[in-house]
Write a protein that holds these residues in place. Structure first.
Motif, short mmCIF file in Angstrom:
data_model
loop_
_atom_site.label_atom_id
_atom_site.label_comp_id
_atom_site.label_asym_id
_atom_site.label_seq_id
_atom_site.Cartn_x
_atom_site.Cartn_y
_atom_site.Cartn_z
N SER A 139 0.85 -1.19 0.00
CA SER A 139 0.00 0.00 0.00
C SER A 139 0.88 1.24 0.00
O SER A 139 2.07 1.19 0.36
CB SER A 139 -0.91 0.01 1.22
N ASN A 140 0.31 2.36 -0.38
CA ASN A 140 1.04 3.63 -0.32
C ASN A 140 1.49 3.92 1.11
O ASN A 140 2.59 4.43 1.33
CB ASN A 140 0.18 4.78 -0.83
N THR A 141 0.64 3.58 2.08
CA THR A 141 0.98 3.79 3.49
C THR A 141 2.20 2.98 3.89
O THR A 141 3.12 3.50 4.53
CB THR A 141 -0.22 3.43 4.39
N GLU A 142 2.21 1.71 3.52
CA GLU A 142 3.36 0.86 3.85
C GLU A 142 4.63 1.38 3.18
O GLU A 142 5.70 1.40 3.80
CB GLU A 142 3.10 -0.58 3.42
N ALA A 143 4.52 1.80 1.92
CA ALA A 143 5.68 2.33 1.21
C ALA A 143 6.20 3.59 1.90
O ALA A 143 7.42 3.77 2.02
CB ALA A 143 5.32 2.63 -0.24
N THR A 144 5.30 4.43 2.36
CA THR A 144 5.71 5.64 3.08
C THR A 144 6.44 5.29 4.36
O THR A 144 7.48 5.88 4.67
CB THR A 144 4.48 6.53 3.38
N VAL A 145 5.91 4.33 5.10
CA VAL A 145 6.56 3.89 6.34
C VAL A 145 7.96 3.35 6.04
O VAL A 145 8.93 3.70 6.72
CB VAL A 145 5.72 2.81 7.07
N ILE A 146 8.07 2.53 5.02
CA ILE A 146 9.37 1.95 4.65
C ILE A 146 10.36 3.06 4.30
O ILE A 146 11.49 3.06 4.79
CB ILE A 146 9.21 0.96 3.47
N ARG A 147 9.95 3.99 3.48
CA ARG A 147 10.85 5.09 3.08
C ARG A 147 11.25 5.95 4.27
O ARG A 147 12.42 6.34 4.41
CB ARG A 147 10.18 5.94 2.01
N GLU A 148 10.28 6.28 5.14
CA GLU A 148 10.59 7.12 6.30
C GLU A 148 11.52 6.41 7.28
O GLU A 148 12.45 7.01 7.81
CB GLU A 148 9.30 7.55 7.00
N ARG A 208 19.57 4.63 5.70
CA ARG A 208 19.79 3.48 4.83
C ARG A 208 19.02 3.70 3.54
O ARG A 208 18.09 4.50 3.49
CB ARG A 208 19.23 2.20 5.47
N THR A 209 19.41 2.95 2.53
CA THR A 209 18.59 2.94 1.32
C THR A 209 17.35 2.10 1.61
O THR A 209 17.33 1.31 2.57
CB THR A 209 19.35 2.31 0.13
N VAL A 210 16.32 2.24 0.80
CA VAL A 210 15.12 1.43 0.97
C VAL A 210 15.47 -0.05 0.88
O VAL A 210 15.04 -0.86 1.70
CB VAL A 210 14.04 1.83 -0.07
N SER A 211 16.27 -0.41 -0.10
CA SER A 211 16.67 -1.81 -0.27
C SER A 211 17.40 -2.33 0.95
O SER A 211 17.13 -3.42 1.45
CB SER A 211 17.56 -1.98 -1.50
N ASN A 212 18.34 -1.54 1.47
CA ASN A 212 19.12 -1.96 2.62
C ASN A 212 18.24 -2.10 3.86
O ASN A 212 18.39 -3.04 4.63
CB ASN A 212 20.26 -0.98 2.87
#
Length: 129
Positions: free
Chosen positions: A12-21, A28-32
């Motif tokens: 979800s957009n929410t999960e992606a935002t949490v991951i990025r933040e 860290r990078t998102v991947s890391n």
């Protein structure tokens, strides 16, 4: 030939935002950020598999967070991708579900999931509710 690959994780957009933040908070990078959590989950699963058979353990795929969807690209080594694919296959789930389940377990362990609604994380409190 490259020893790197990428996994596309739908969320979800929410999960992606949490991951990025959270990745930014940890510098860290998102991947890391994602790999750091998933590799730890794989290590725990490996230890558990020594004491019980994972094939017989029921695996509950994470409930999809409602709302708009997006994707996170996770770059990793071929070996890391193979481990993640194998773990997902053993649990009869998708790669994305396994990764999201690992992230949610990590966030639940921190006792402070930043933005996710309560009903998706077993009753944990969220700042939005």
């Amino acid at each position: 030939m490259s020893d790197r690959t990428a996994l596309l994780i739908r969320c979800s957009n929410t999960e992606a935002t949490v991951i990025r933040e959270q990745a930014a908070l940890e510098r860290r990078t998102v991947s890391n950020y994602v790999l750091n959590i998933v590799i730890k989950a794989l290590q725990i699963d490996d230890k558990l598999s020594a004491t019980r058979e994972l094939d017989r353990t029921p695996y509950f795929a994470p409930t999809s967070v409602p709302g708009p969807r997006t994707a996170i690209l996770v770059r990793c080594s071929n070996g890391e991708a193979a481990r993640i694919r194998t773990a997902a296959k053993q649990r009869k789930t998708t790669i994305g579900s396994y990764v999201l389940h690992s992230l949610r377990r990590f966030w639940a362990g921190k006792q402070r999931p930043p933005l996710l609604p309560n009903h998706h994380l077993s009753g944990l409190k969220s700042p939005l509710t």
